[in-house]
Structure formats: structure tokens, C-alpha cells
Write an enzyme that holds these catalytic residues in place. Structure first.
Site, short mmCIF file in Angstrom:
data_model
loop_
_atom_site.label_atom_id
_atom_site.label_comp_id
_atom_site.label_asym_id
_atom_site.label_seq_id
_atom_site.Cartn_x
_atom_site.Cartn_y
_atom_site.Cartn_z
N ASP A 199 -14.27 37.29 -23.59
CA ASP A 199 -13.50 37.82 -24.70
C ASP A 199 -13.72 36.97 -25.96
OD1 ASP A 199 -11.36 39.77 -25.42
OD2 ASP A 199 -10.20 37.96 -25.82
N GLU A 266 -18.56 39.02 -25.58
CA GLU A 266 -18.08 39.90 -26.65
C GLU A 266 -18.29 39.11 -27.95
OE1 GLU A 266 -14.16 42.17 -28.46
OE2 GLU A 266 -13.99 40.19 -27.63
C1 NOJ Z 1 -10.91 41.54 -27.61
C2 NOJ Z 1 -10.33 42.49 -26.61
O1 NOJ Z 1 -11.29 43.45 -26.27
C3 NOJ Z 1 -9.11 43.08 -27.26
O2 NOJ Z 1 -8.60 44.17 -26.54
C4 NOJ Z 1 -8.08 41.99 -27.40
O3 NOJ Z 1 -6.95 42.49 -28.09
C5 NOJ Z 1 -8.65 40.80 -28.18
N1 NOJ Z 1 -9.99 40.46 -27.79
C6 NOJ Z 1 -7.79 39.58 -27.98
O4 NOJ Z 1 -7.96 39.05 -26.70
#
Ligand code: NOJ
Length: 534
Positions: A199, A266
Site C-alpha cells: 500500500d 502501489e
Molecule cells: C491505498 C488504498 O488502496 C486505499 O484504499 C487506502 O485508502 C489508502 N491506500 C490508505 O491506506
């Protein structure tokens, strides 16, 4: 060692909304397990599970309170083990979400950290004194709006949170934080998890001087979630994408290598060169390329958007079609039948690129974002921006079959299924029906699997093409072409070809020219030259 993730097809399961087995209206791990057959038949290689760890759910699991367990609402560790075993049996890998940038404010580390300035875990989080004149230490803002700092009365300092105040950022300058996450990775990999989706992987590390971010003037168009976000009004020079983050991934790379596990980031950076750094020199194995979610239905834009990333990072990229944070591709491309048609054509192009196409649940049905009653606001973004739905419209239950709970639950779903859902856009209605979105998607993924040039990292060439067409060639063998125009388009391919896959029954080859109807795409394969008679 063979890198099994290269060229794979990924599928994001938003666990909360995929399949509910206990009737509480919330998806769970046994539900995912029951539906693995659907994914295997679709042609999925890698299943990404969104966070299922214990969490107060302030951000639906992205606020983790215990990294090594399963939230009872989603099941148990035994359920996870059973899911992993079945997925492996079906020939699929499973990757879990790892949230290292922040924890929940209910994590025992943070509960301890806020006890006193001398607390054992104090330095595991980012604490600063107020600015000299009072107020937050600098101008950083949260992704979800408002300052990135919350004052803690008890200890007289601010703590940093790039997301909700309930999601305090960890301090990655603290060696004990690094050691704790090394242990977390070891534990999951030993359990049989095949990798992690990391993440906000471009976050974690901040500028050591905590300098203000430059303000963008004028601010860019920032309507990504249909909400007002101050986050995009800044150039994130000091809070994101800091050099030190790569060092963390190099350590993780060594751990992953011991388990043949994948690190999929990500990395939400819309600069191909900055993104490429995460994929070089034993850092991450793969990263999503989020630019793919931003290209408009325009051939030049698609080419100009995707090509620099392909050139910089090639088959280390994963290409999201949609996600739980972004609108469904069908909606992005106009919605309804036309949106679905375009979505499949775009997916066909993504299947032709080096790397991994990644579907989000419901994409295989051509699903649109749900239309929701005004009162629905589950997503924290929606709650903080009254009158908007934030990311709720893309997070509604997976429609398995017609009926009130759409086969997702026997209870009341935590999010309504959406007033625009139709019986046709369910798995039951489309399975085995020739020409359905599901069957066409399945054929696409299976055709791709049969064409080594599309999965083995073969070189890519962007072909010259008439304006509404985007065309690429892989390994001199396979051409993938997409027509975004409103009229049929003709693409000369220069040699005899056979159609390996087409989104539309009217795609044809006319002499050595591929004829694509509007909003259609095809994959064609070069035929061996006829033996000469002389
Ligand atoms: C990216 C995640 O995909 C999203 O859903 C989340 O709100 C944020 N990161 C914070 O963790």
C-alpha cells in the site's frame, strides 16, 4: 529462478464485497475460497486480497490493528490457510495487502506511543512539536483532506498521518519498525502467501527536515473521487517518493527471494522515470502503472500515456483496469453497453503490453460503478465530503446472480448493490452465454495465455496506425490493435495473419488488413510465409 509473476494475469478481490458466507452482509475469506473456481476458470493467475487483518475499519481495513491475524469479520487464520491451499491447488497464487505506511490508531504500538514522550514505541511514529507560532509543524495535508497532523493533547505534540487521523504514519527512520516489518513479511511468506501488494509504496519515508511542500498554482483538476481534495494542490516534494524508501524494498527483496514471493507496489507516481526507480536494482519486482487508469478514450492519449511507462519499466508493470479506489473502467469509458464494450477493448490492449493486466472484481462482467442512494456514505472520503459517494460506487457487492443480495449475501449487504444493477450483469446470467462480457473476457485471457509472445517479455514495437487506432506488435509475431473511433478502421499489417482473439464478431482480416469496428480490439498472429514453389 523463474519469476512466476511476469506476464501473469492479476485480479483484485475487494474482500469486503466479494462473497459473504455467514449472512452478516460483509464478504469474508470463506466466501473468497468458495468462489476461487470462478477466478481459475476466468484465467486468473494471481489473486490480490485487500486487507483482512484486524482493523477498526476506519478506512475499511487500510487501518491495521494487528498485521499477523485475520479480523473475525473476515474469518480466521485457518480460513486463510484453506483459501491458500485451494488457490494453489487450482494453480493460482495469492498475494495479500501489506500496509506499511501507517497503522490503525488502535494498534498496540500506537496506543503505547501516545502514552508519553518516553513510551517504548514513541519513536515508531512521527511526532513533531507545534510550529513556533502554534499550529501544525508544516503545511502537509492528508490525502483525504485536512492537515496531515493531529495534535495529541496528552503529550503536547502533533503526530503525522498522510491519511485519516485514525491512520498514524509509522516512522521508517526507526530501525525497530524495519525489524518488525521484516518479521511480518517472513511470517506471511512462511504461511504460504505468495507475495504482497504494498500500500502507498511511494510513501513511508519523509523529508528529514519536514520542509513545507510547494503549493501548485493554479491547482490541477483533482476530481478523482468526485470529492474536493486539497492533496493535489501541492507538489509532494517532501512527503512522498523520498530516496530512502528504496533501501527498505531492497531489504524486503532479500526476504521475498528466500520464499520466491513477489513484491508488487502501489507506487502511485505519474512520472515514468520516478516509477522505474522502484523496479530497478533489486527493489520491487512489480508496480502498478496507475497512468493506465487515466488515459482517455483517445488513441493519441492512450499511446502517449502508456508508452513512456512501457519504455521505462517494461514487463515489471501491472496494468490495472479498475480498482477499489478508482471508477470501473466501463464507467470511465462512458458507461452502459458502450462503456463495457470499450472496457473490453482497452483490456485487450493491456493484455498485449509487457507485464500483467490486472482486473478488478466485476470487470469481467462489464460492470459499471453503482448508483447509490444519497444517504450512502461508507467511505471515509464520502463522509468527509458530504454530498459525495467517494469510492463507495466501485466497492458495492459482486453481483453473482439476480436477486436482492445478488448472490453476495443472504443478509443485508454493507453497501447497497446499486440502483443501476441489472440481472444481465451477473456471473450467473453471463456464464456459458456466447458473446457475453464474461465469456469474451475469459476467451481473451485464455488466448493471451496461448500466445507466448504476449507473456514472455518479448520486445514490443508501437506500430504506425491511422489515428483512431493504437497498435502494437510483440516479438514480431503478434499484433494487438484497438480502434477507439466511432467508425470502422483499417490497419494494414503487412503480412498474412490469423485472428487469435477479437472483442467483436465483426472483426475481420481483409487481405493483409485488419478491419476493426468502432470500439473494438483484436489480437492477430502472423502466419508462416507460404512455402515458395521454386
Ligand atoms: C491505498 C488504498 O488502496 C486505499 O484504499 C487506502 O485508502 C489508502 N491506500 C490508505 O491506506
Amino acid at each position: 529462478m523463474a519469476r512466476w509473476w511476469r506476464g501473469s494475469v492479476g485480479y483484485e478481490v475487494y474482500v469486503r464485497s466479494f462473497a459473504d458466507t455467514d449472512g452478516d452482509g460483509i464478504g469474508d475469506l470463506p466466501g473468497v475460497r468458495q468462489r476461487l473456481g470462478h477466478l481459475a476458470e476466468l484465467g486468473v493467475d494471481v489473486v490480490w486480497l485487500t486487507p483482512f487483518m484486524p482493523s477498526p475499519q476506519a478506512d475499511h481495513g487500510y487501518d491495521v490493528a494487528d498485521y499477523l491475524d485475520v479480523d473475525p469479520v473476515y474469518g480466521s487464520l485457518a480460513d486463510l490457510d484453506a483459501l491458500l491451499a485451494d488457490a494453489h491447488q487450482l494453480g493460482m497464487k495469492v498475494i495479500c495487502d501489506l500496509v506499511p505506511n501507517h497503522t490503525s490508531n488502535q494498534h498496540r504500538w500506537f496506543l503505547d506511543a501516545r502514552r508519553s514522550r518516553q513510551a517504548r514505541h514513541r519513536n515508531w511514529y512521527v511526532w513533531r512539536d507545534p510550529a513556533p507560532g502554534g499550529g501544525p509543524p508544516n503545511n502537509w495535508v492528508s490525502h483525504f483532506g485536512g492537515p496531515a497532523w493531529t495534535f495529541d493533547e496528552h503529550t503536547g505534540q502533533y503526530y503525522m498521518h498522510l491519511f485519516l487521523p485514525e491512520q498514524p504514519d509509522l516512522n521508517w527512520a526507526e530501525p525497530e519498525v524495519r525489524a518488525a516489518f521484516a518479521q511480518i513479511l517472513e511470517t506471511w511468506f512462511c504461511r504460504g502467501v505468495d507475495g504482497v501488494r504494498i500500500d502507498v509504496a511511494h510513501s513511508l519515508v519523509e523529508d528529514s527536515g519536514f520542509r513545507d511542500n510547494p503549493v501548485l498554482d493554479p491547482p490541477p483538476d483533482d476530481d478523482r473521487h468526485g470529492s474536493i481534495s486539497t492533496f493535489e494542490h501541492f507538489q509532494h516534494a517532501h512527503d512522498l517518493d523520498q530516496d530512502g524508501v528504496l533501501e527498505i524494498y531492497r531489504d524486503w527483496h532479500r526476504i521475498a527471494a528466500r520464499h520466491d514471493a513477489v513484491l508488487l507496489g502501489e507506487v502511485y507516481l505519474l512520472d515514468p522515470a520516478r516509477l522505474a526507480r522502484y523496479l530497478e536494482g533489486d527493489a520491487l519486482h512489480q508496480s502498478f502503472c496507475f497512468a493506465a487508469l487515466r488515459a482517455s478514450w483517445d488513441a493519441r492519449d492512450i499511446r502517449a500515456t502508456l508508452r513512456p511507462y512501457v519504455e521505462a519499466s517494461g514487463d515489471a508493470l501491472a496494468w490495472p483496469l479498475s480498482s477499489h479506489d478508482d471508477p470501473h473502467a466501463a464507467t470511465r469509458f462512458g458507461g452502459g453497453d458502450r462503456g463495457a464494450r470499450r472496457q473490453l477493448a482497452y483490456l485487450t490492449l493491456l493484455c498485449g503490453l509487457p507485464g500483467s493486466p490486472f482486473l478488478y472484481q466485476g470487470d469481467e462482467l462489464g460492470l459499471d460503478d453503482a448508483e447509490l442512494p444519497d444517504t450512502v456514505a461508507e467511505d471515509p472520503i464520502a463522509r468527509r465530503n458530504p454530498g459525495t459517494h467517494g469510492r463507495d460506487p466501485q466497492r458495492t457487492p459482486m453481483p453473482w446472480q439476480p436477486g436482492p443480495g445478488v448472490g453476495f449475501t443472504t443478509g443485508t449487504p454493507w453497501l447497497p448493490v446499486g440502483t443501476n444493477r441489472t440481472d444481465e450483469r451477473t456471473v450467473a446470467a453471463q456464464t456459458g452465454v456466447p458473446g457475453s462480457h464474461l465469456e469474451r473476457t475469459r476467451r481473451l485471457l485464455l488466448s493471451r495465455r496461448r500466445l507466448p509472445a504476449l507473456t514472455d517479455g518479448s520486445p514490443i514495437r508501437w506500430l504506425p496506425s491511422p489515428d483512431p487506432v493504437v497498435a502494437i506488435e510483440r516479438g514480431g509475431q503478434v499484433v494487438v490493435a484497438l480502434n477507439v473511433g466511432d467508425e470502422p478502421a483499417r490497419l494494414p499489417v503487412g503480412h498474412p495473419v490469423a485472428i487469435a482473439y477479437a472483442t467483436d464478431d465483426d472483426v475481420r482480416v481483409d487481405a493483409q488488413t485488419l478491419v476493426l469496428p468502432a470500439d473494438a480490439a483484436a489480437i492477430v498472429q502472423r502466419l508462416p510465409a507460404p512455402a515458395s514453389s521454386g
